[in-house]
Design a protein around this motif. Structure first.
Motif, PDB file in Angstrom:
ATOM      1  N   THR A  17     -40.963  92.484 -55.532  1.00  0.00           N
ATOM      2  CA  THR A  17     -41.422  91.870 -54.301  1.00  0.00           C
ATOM      3  C   THR A  17     -40.762  90.509 -54.110  1.00  0.00           C
ATOM      4  OG1 THR A  17     -43.556  92.977 -54.549  1.00  0.00           O
ATOM      5  CG2 THR A  17     -43.454  91.118 -53.027  1.00  0.00           C
ATOM      6  N   ALA A  18     -40.358  90.228 -52.879  1.00  0.00           N
ATOM      7  CA  ALA A  18     -39.707  88.955 -52.593  1.00  0.00           C
ATOM      8  C   ALA A  18     -40.683  87.801 -52.806  1.00  0.00           C
ATOM      9  CB  ALA A  18     -39.189  88.939 -51.154  1.00  0.00           C
ATOM     10  N   VAL A  19     -40.134  86.656 -53.142  1.00  0.00           N
ATOM     11  CA  VAL A  19     -40.970  85.462 -53.312  1.00  0.00           C
ATOM     12  C   VAL A  19     -41.470  85.014 -51.940  1.00  0.00           C
ATOM     13  CG1 VAL A  19     -39.758  84.738 -55.381  1.00  0.00           C
ATOM     14  CG2 VAL A  19     -38.974  83.932 -53.161  1.00  0.00           C
ATOM     15  N   GLU A  20     -42.576  84.310 -51.929  1.00  0.00           N
ATOM     16  CA  GLU A  20     -43.158  83.851 -50.664  1.00  0.00           C
ATOM     17  C   GLU A  20     -42.209  82.867 -49.978  1.00  0.00           C
ATOM     18  OE1 GLU A  20     -47.312  81.868 -49.010  1.00  0.00           O
ATOM     19  OE2 GLU A  20     -47.034  82.295 -51.141  1.00  0.00           O
ATOM     20  N   GLY A  21     -41.889  83.125 -48.731  1.00  0.00           N
ATOM     21  CA  GLY A  21     -40.970  82.289 -47.983  1.00  0.00           C
ATOM     22  C   GLY A  21     -39.517  82.664 -48.130  1.00  0.00           C
ATOM     23  N   GLY A  22     -39.197  83.640 -48.980  1.00  0.00           N
ATOM     24  CA  GLY A  22     -37.811  84.034 -49.184  1.00  0.00           C
ATOM     25  C   GLY A  22     -37.360  85.191 -48.329  1.00  0.00           C
ATOM     26  N   LEU A  23     -38.276  85.790 -47.558  1.00  0.00           N
ATOM     27  CA  LEU A  23     -37.951  86.965 -46.754  1.00  0.00           C
ATOM     28  C   LEU A  23     -38.677  86.885 -45.424  1.00  0.00           C
ATOM     29  CD1 LEU A  23     -36.504  89.774 -46.774  1.00  0.00           C
ATOM     30  CD2 LEU A  23     -38.674  90.725 -47.574  1.00  0.00           C
ATOM     31  N   LEU A  24     -37.995  87.305 -44.361  1.00  0.00           N
ATOM     32  CA  LEU A  24     -38.619  87.335 -43.049  1.00  0.00           C
ATOM     33  C   LEU A  24     -39.725  88.382 -43.011  1.00  0.00           C
ATOM     34  CD1 LEU A  24     -35.497  87.154 -40.693  1.00  0.00           C
ATOM     35  CD2 LEU A  24     -37.047  85.297 -41.289  1.00  0.00           C
ATOM     36  N   LEU A  73     -34.065  92.036 -60.053  1.00  0.00           N
ATOM     37  CA  LEU A  73     -34.065  90.896 -59.137  1.00  0.00           C
ATOM     38  C   LEU A  73     -35.166  91.052 -58.097  1.00  0.00           C
ATOM     39  CD1 LEU A  73     -30.235  90.559 -58.404  1.00  0.00           C
ATOM     40  CD2 LEU A  73     -31.605  89.064 -59.847  1.00  0.00           C
ATOM     41  N   THR A  74     -35.646  89.933 -57.594  1.00  0.00           N
ATOM     42  CA  THR A  74     -36.523  89.983 -56.437  1.00  0.00           C
ATOM     43  C   THR A  74     -35.707  90.424 -55.227  1.00  0.00           C
ATOM     44  OG1 THR A  74     -36.114  87.638 -55.969  1.00  0.00           O
ATOM     45  CG2 THR A  74     -38.019  88.179 -57.335  1.00  0.00           C
ATOM     46  N   PHE A  75     -36.362  90.970 -54.218  1.00  0.00           N
ATOM     47  CA  PHE A  75     -35.620  91.543 -53.104  1.00  0.00           C
ATOM     48  C   PHE A  75     -34.840  90.498 -52.321  1.00  0.00           C
ATOM     49  CE2 PHE A  75     -35.216  92.716 -48.650  1.00  0.00           C
ATOM     50  CZ  PHE A  75     -34.481  93.890 -48.774  1.00  0.00           C
ATOM     51  N   ASP A  76     -35.384  89.304 -52.166  1.00  0.00           N
ATOM     52  CA  ASP A  76     -34.648  88.289 -51.415  1.00  0.00           C
ATOM     53  C   ASP A  76     -33.348  87.906 -52.139  1.00  0.00           C
ATOM     54  OD1 ASP A  76     -36.519  87.355 -53.320  1.00  0.00           O
ATOM     55  OD2 ASP A  76     -36.258  85.309 -52.625  1.00  0.00           O
ATOM     56  N   GLU A  77     -33.368  87.860 -53.473  1.00  0.00           N
ATOM     57  CA  GLU A  77     -32.144  87.593 -54.229  1.00  0.00           C
ATOM     58  C   GLU A  77     -31.170  88.759 -54.104  1.00  0.00           C
ATOM     59  OE1 GLU A  77     -33.625  86.926 -58.120  1.00  0.00           O
ATOM     60  OE2 GLU A  77     -34.091  84.811 -57.782  1.00  0.00           O
ATOM     61  N   GLU A  78     -31.693  89.974 -54.164  1.00  0.00           N
ATOM     62  CA  GLU A  78     -30.840  91.151 -54.028  1.00  0.00           C
ATOM     63  C   GLU A  78     -30.168  91.187 -52.657  1.00  0.00           C
ATOM     64  OE1 GLU A  78     -32.343  95.157 -55.217  1.00  0.00           O
ATOM     65  OE2 GLU A  78     -31.990  95.618 -53.102  1.00  0.00           O
TER      66      GLU A  78
END
Length: 225
Positions: free
Chosen positions: A29-36, A112-117
């Motif tokens: 799961t993406a970190v908070e604030g890292g994904l729209l 990796l978290t999704f926002d990093e991926e």
């Protein structure tokens, strides 16, 4: 041969849409604030209990979509809950329970978290596209590259949207499929939808009709088997 995942990036380099099918490793799961918001319910941080707004909705942005044929406003589904990891069996010995926990922790830390991926995928596409233009001139286009485990396909629109799909390395070029997604469901349910903000840095593509139409199109391909 099969298809793994689909990414769509806007002109601001943001990932605005994600969907996967045959991934062996699920992204964290993406970190908070890292994904729209609205990019994908499977990877977006789940809000515990959002506060209702003045209209009684629990979402700050409208989650309705407009069908182009009838003009009827239809509400989309809520975010699908994610299934947690199963607990260890009750009759398992303590050593086996510890091994299971350590394996789960190592797998979680290795992914990796999704926002990093999403940033890494966009960075690879941007770097290779610029490299092709510098070496071959502006008339040449970067369309795909192949590794031992996957093949990346790219279709870029004149408006700056980048459609990226990951498939089996033995698959033929899927650029025409990405173009069909853009010319079909994307134009029909996103571009022509007055409720979708096309040039916004605040939300992804929140449209269930687009997701279902894209899923049906991908599953109908012979390479999807």
């Amino acid at each position: 041969m099969t298809i793994y995942s689909l990414y769509i990036y806007d002109r601001h380099c943001n990932c605005v849409y994600y969907q996967d099918w045959h991934r062996s490793k699920r992204p964290r799961t993406a970190v908070e604030g890292g994904l729209l918001p609205a990019v994908s319910a499977a990877v977006y941080p789940k809000l515990e209990d959002p506060t209702p707004d003045a209209a009684g909705s629990r979402y700050g942005t409208p989650r309705n979509t407009l069908t182009s044929a009838t003009g009827v406003v239809v509400a989309v589904n809520e975010d699908a809950p994610r299934t947690p990891l199963p607990p260890p069996r009750a009759n398992s010995p303590p050593v086996q329970q510890q091994q299971q926990q350590s394996q789960q922790q190592s797998q979680s830390s290795a992914t990796l978290t999704f926002d990093e991926e999403a940033k890494l995928v966009y960075g690879v596409v941007l770097s290779l596209r610029n490299l092709v233009r510098k070496l071959s001139g502006r008339d040449e286009q970067f369309v795909n590259y192949t590794t031992s485990t996957y093949k990346l396909h790219l279709y870029e629109t004149l408006s700056g949207y980048k459609f990226v799909i990951l498939s089996d390395p033995k698959a033929d070029s899927l650029r025409f499929v990405l173009r069909q997604i853009y010319a079909g469901p994307f134009i029909e349910y996103v571009v022509r939808n007055p409720l979708v903000q096309m040039d916004s840095r605040e939300q992804g593509i929140d449209n269930e009709f687009f997701r279902l139409s894209t899923d049906r199109m991908i599953r109908g391909l012979t390479v999807f088997e």
